[in-house]
Design a protein around this motif. Structure first.
Motif, PDB file in Angstrom:
ATOM      1  N   PRO A 115      12.801 -11.711  -4.294  1.00  0.00           N
ATOM      2  CA  PRO A 115      13.491 -12.704  -3.716  1.00  0.00           C
ATOM      3  C   PRO A 115      14.573 -12.615  -2.846  1.00  0.00           C
ATOM      4  N   GLY A 116      13.912 -13.111  -1.752  1.00  0.00           N
ATOM      5  CA  GLY A 116      15.545 -12.612  -0.982  1.00  0.00           C
ATOM      6  C   GLY A 116      15.699 -11.223  -0.553  1.00  0.00           C
ATOM      7  N   ARG A 117      15.887 -10.019  -0.846  1.00  0.00           N
ATOM      8  CA  ARG A 117      15.046  -9.096  -0.205  1.00  0.00           C
ATOM      9  C   ARG A 117      15.165  -9.011   1.176  1.00  0.00           C
ATOM     10  N   ALA A 118      15.985  -8.578   2.158  1.00  0.00           N
ATOM     11  CA  ALA A 118      15.616  -7.967   3.082  1.00  0.00           C
ATOM     12  C   ALA A 118      14.339  -6.993   3.350  1.00  0.00           C
ATOM     13  N   ALA A 119      13.275  -7.068   4.501  1.00  0.00           N
ATOM     14  CA  ALA A 119      12.555  -6.638   4.383  1.00  0.00           C
ATOM     15  C   ALA A 119      12.207  -5.327   5.780  1.00  0.00           C
ATOM     16  N   VAL A 120      11.125  -4.654   6.032  1.00  0.00           N
ATOM     17  CA  VAL A 120      11.490  -3.307   7.115  1.00  0.00           C
ATOM     18  C   VAL A 120      10.111  -3.435   7.280  1.00  0.00           C
ATOM     19  N   CYS A 121       9.738  -3.727   9.003  1.00  0.00           N
ATOM     20  CA  CYS A 121       8.884  -3.412   9.597  1.00  0.00           C
ATOM     21  C   CYS A 121       8.629  -2.387  10.992  1.00  0.00           C
ATOM     22  N   LEU A 122       7.515  -1.455  10.459  1.00  0.00           N
ATOM     23  CA  LEU A 122       7.332  -0.065  10.756  1.00  0.00           C
ATOM     24  C   LEU A 122       6.804  -0.924  12.422  1.00  0.00           C
ATOM     25  N   ILE A 123       6.939  -1.091  13.810  1.00  0.00           N
ATOM     26  CA  ILE A 123       6.373  -0.359  15.322  1.00  0.00           C
ATOM     27  C   ILE A 123       6.231   0.918  15.057  1.00  0.00           C
ATOM     28  N   MET A 124       4.734   1.408  15.470  1.00  0.00           N
ATOM     29  CA  MET A 124       4.608   3.050  15.319  1.00  0.00           C
ATOM     30  C   MET A 124       3.887   3.021  16.687  1.00  0.00           C
ATOM     31  N   ALA A 125       4.538   4.510  16.597  1.00  0.00           N
ATOM     32  CA  ALA A 125       3.877   4.892  18.332  1.00  0.00           C
ATOM     33  C   ALA A 125       2.589   5.634  17.464  1.00  0.00           C
ATOM     34  N   GLU A 126       1.799   5.657  18.400  1.00  0.00           N
ATOM     35  CA  GLU A 126       0.589   5.977  18.688  1.00  0.00           C
ATOM     36  C   GLU A 126       0.404   7.999  18.085  1.00  0.00           C
ATOM     37  N   PHE A 127       0.223   8.054  17.095  1.00  0.00           N
ATOM     38  CA  PHE A 127      -0.295   9.459  16.101  1.00  0.00           C
ATOM     39  C   PHE A 127       1.536   8.982  15.398  1.00  0.00           C
ATOM     40  N   GLU A 128       2.195   8.238  14.867  1.00  0.00           N
ATOM     41  CA  GLU A 128       3.204   8.147  14.595  1.00  0.00           C
ATOM     42  C   GLU A 128       2.381   8.649  12.679  1.00  0.00           C
ATOM     43  N   ALA A 129       1.576   7.760  12.710  1.00  0.00           N
ATOM     44  CA  ALA A 129       1.271   7.504  10.992  1.00  0.00           C
ATOM     45  C   ALA A 129       0.636   8.443  10.244  1.00  0.00           C
ATOM     46  N   LEU A 130      -0.112   9.111  11.925  1.00  0.00           N
ATOM     47  CA  LEU A 130      -0.902  10.757  11.278  1.00  0.00           C
ATOM     48  C   LEU A 130       0.601  11.583  10.931  1.00  0.00           C
ATOM     49  N   LYS A 131       1.549  11.997  11.342  1.00  0.00           N
ATOM     50  CA  LYS A 131       2.237  13.529  10.920  1.00  0.00           C
ATOM     51  C   LYS A 131       2.551  13.453   9.808  1.00  0.00           C
ATOM     52  N   PRO A 132       2.089  14.549   8.806  1.00  0.00           N
ATOM     53  CA  PRO A 132       2.899  15.282   7.157  1.00  0.00           C
ATOM     54  C   PRO A 132       4.269  14.497   7.679  1.00  0.00           C
ATOM     55  N   SER A 133       5.360  14.886   8.743  1.00  0.00           N
ATOM     56  CA  SER A 133       7.101  14.197   8.451  1.00  0.00           C
ATOM     57  C   SER A 133       7.054  13.556   8.565  1.00  0.00           C
ATOM     58  N   ASN A 134       6.160  12.358   8.372  1.00  0.00           N
ATOM     59  CA  ASN A 134       6.882  11.012   9.209  1.00  0.00           C
ATOM     60  C   ASN A 134       7.042  10.284   7.932  1.00  0.00           C
ATOM     61  N   THR A 135       7.997   9.835   8.028  1.00  0.00           N
ATOM     62  CA  THR A 135       9.591  10.020   6.871  1.00  0.00           C
ATOM     63  C   THR A 135       9.060   8.563   6.883  1.00  0.00           C
ATOM     64  N   GLY A 136       8.361   7.118   7.499  1.00  0.00           N
ATOM     65  CA  GLY A 136       7.842   5.614   7.684  1.00  0.00           C
ATOM     66  C   GLY A 136       6.888   5.435   6.218  1.00  0.00           C
ATOM     67  N   TRP A 137       6.528   6.065   5.945  1.00  0.00           N
ATOM     68  CA  TRP A 137       5.095   6.248   5.170  1.00  0.00           C
ATOM     69  C   TRP A 137       5.992   6.651   3.639  1.00  0.00           C
ATOM     70  N   LEU A 138       7.253   6.722   3.804  1.00  0.00           N
ATOM     71  CA  LEU A 138       8.299   6.757   2.223  1.00  0.00           C
ATOM     72  C   LEU A 138       9.134   5.211   2.449  1.00  0.00           C
ATOM     73  N   ILE A 139       9.357   4.766   3.588  1.00  0.00           N
ATOM     74  CA  ILE A 139      10.060   3.650   3.127  1.00  0.00           C
ATOM     75  C   ILE A 139       8.914   2.664   2.465  1.00  0.00           C
ATOM     76  N   ALA A 140       7.598   2.364   2.868  1.00  0.00           N
ATOM     77  CA  ALA A 140       6.070   1.744   2.753  1.00  0.00           C
ATOM     78  C   ALA A 140       5.776   2.293   1.661  1.00  0.00           C
TER      79      ALA A 140
END
Length: 262
Positions: free
Chosen positions: A60-85
């Motif tokens: 409760p009360g913890r800050a959160a992260v929202c990723l607004i991702m460029a096209e194809f960014e979620a497909l990149k094996p080196s993407n680090t937004g995946w680590l946050i999730a």
């Protein structure tokens, strides 16, 4: 092969693959054939790190992260937004488009429990409200009113893509810009940048969490990124992963600390 992780970035990746019926996405693995990768951690099977994933329980009360991702960014094996999730289960992720806005993103920004911040360098945010710390948004003592929870909006893509998202997203124009002032240089090694002050998305998230007072989450994400980077590069070099290196030890120590707290 393990099934894909059930979090916002993996779901965005699956949606991107389904929508690309004409196979127009770029080749993101070099060489022939495509490299076999684990569906959960995106590493090759010999370097899989699924057993090391440190999922932090929602607080409760913890800050959160929202990723607004460029096209194809979620497909990149080196993407680090995946680590946050991977680490923070309430992470949100949306694909960016210049011509349309995801309704879920607009609903999130309008949710009164959140105080959104667009995380972006202040020197490139002329004419915008820029803040460098969160003291005004965090409780000063136990008797203070419960503040809104910080929601860090991270523009996930290359530097040029992030600038385009920042400039061409009217729904972000009236939100405060959080400009980080980190003392350390980026240690991310999987993609090159011509600017050593540029940080990868996971590093930025860790800095934001630390700024919001969630040091354990910040340290866990930093260690997880280090382990991922080491294993990713070891795989590229055909070298066995070193489970005893400093990053692995830090990650295990933080996981043990979390268990003691639970």
């Amino acid at each position: 092969m393990p099934l894909a992780s059930d979090h916002a970035v993996s779901r965005l990746r699956a949606a991107c693959l389904l929508q690309d019926t004409n196979n127009t996405r770029p080749r993101l693995d070099r060489g022939e054939p495509r490299i076999e990768r684990c569906g959960r951690c995106r590493l090759i099977p010999s370097h899989c790190m699924c057993h090391l994933r440190p999922v932090l329980a929602p607080l409760p009360g913890r800050a959160a992260v929202c990723l607004i991702m460029a096209e194809f960014e979620a497909l990149k094996p080196s993407n680090t937004g995946w680590l946050i999730a991977d680490v923070l289960p309430d992470t949100q992720a949306y694909s960016w488009s210049r011509v349309r806005v995801e309704p879920g993103l607009l609903a999130l920004l309008a949710d009164p429990q959140w105080q959104p911040f667009v995380v972006f360098p202040g020197e490139f945010a002329e004419g915008r409200e820029v803040v460098t710390e969160l003291a005004a948004f965090l409780p000063r003592d136990d008797s203070a009113p419960v503040p809104k929870r910080p929601l860090f909006l991270l523009l996930d893509g290359t530097w040029s893509e992030a600038r385009k998202i920042f400039r061409k997203s009217p729904y972000l124009a009236n939100l405060p810009v959080l400009s980080l002032q980190p003392e350390q240089l980026s240690r991310y090694r999987l993609r090159r940048s011509s600017h050593e002050h540029h940080f990868c998305t996971s590093e930025v998230a860790a800095l934001c969490l630390a700024l919001a007072g969630d040091e354990h989450a910040a340290q866990t994400l930093e260690a997880y990124l280090e382990v991922f980077s080491n294993r990713y590069l070891s795989a590229k070099q055909s070298v066995a992963a070193d489970e005893g290196d400093e990053g692995h030890q830090r990650l295990r120590a933080l996981a043990a600390e979390q268990t003691r707290r639970a």
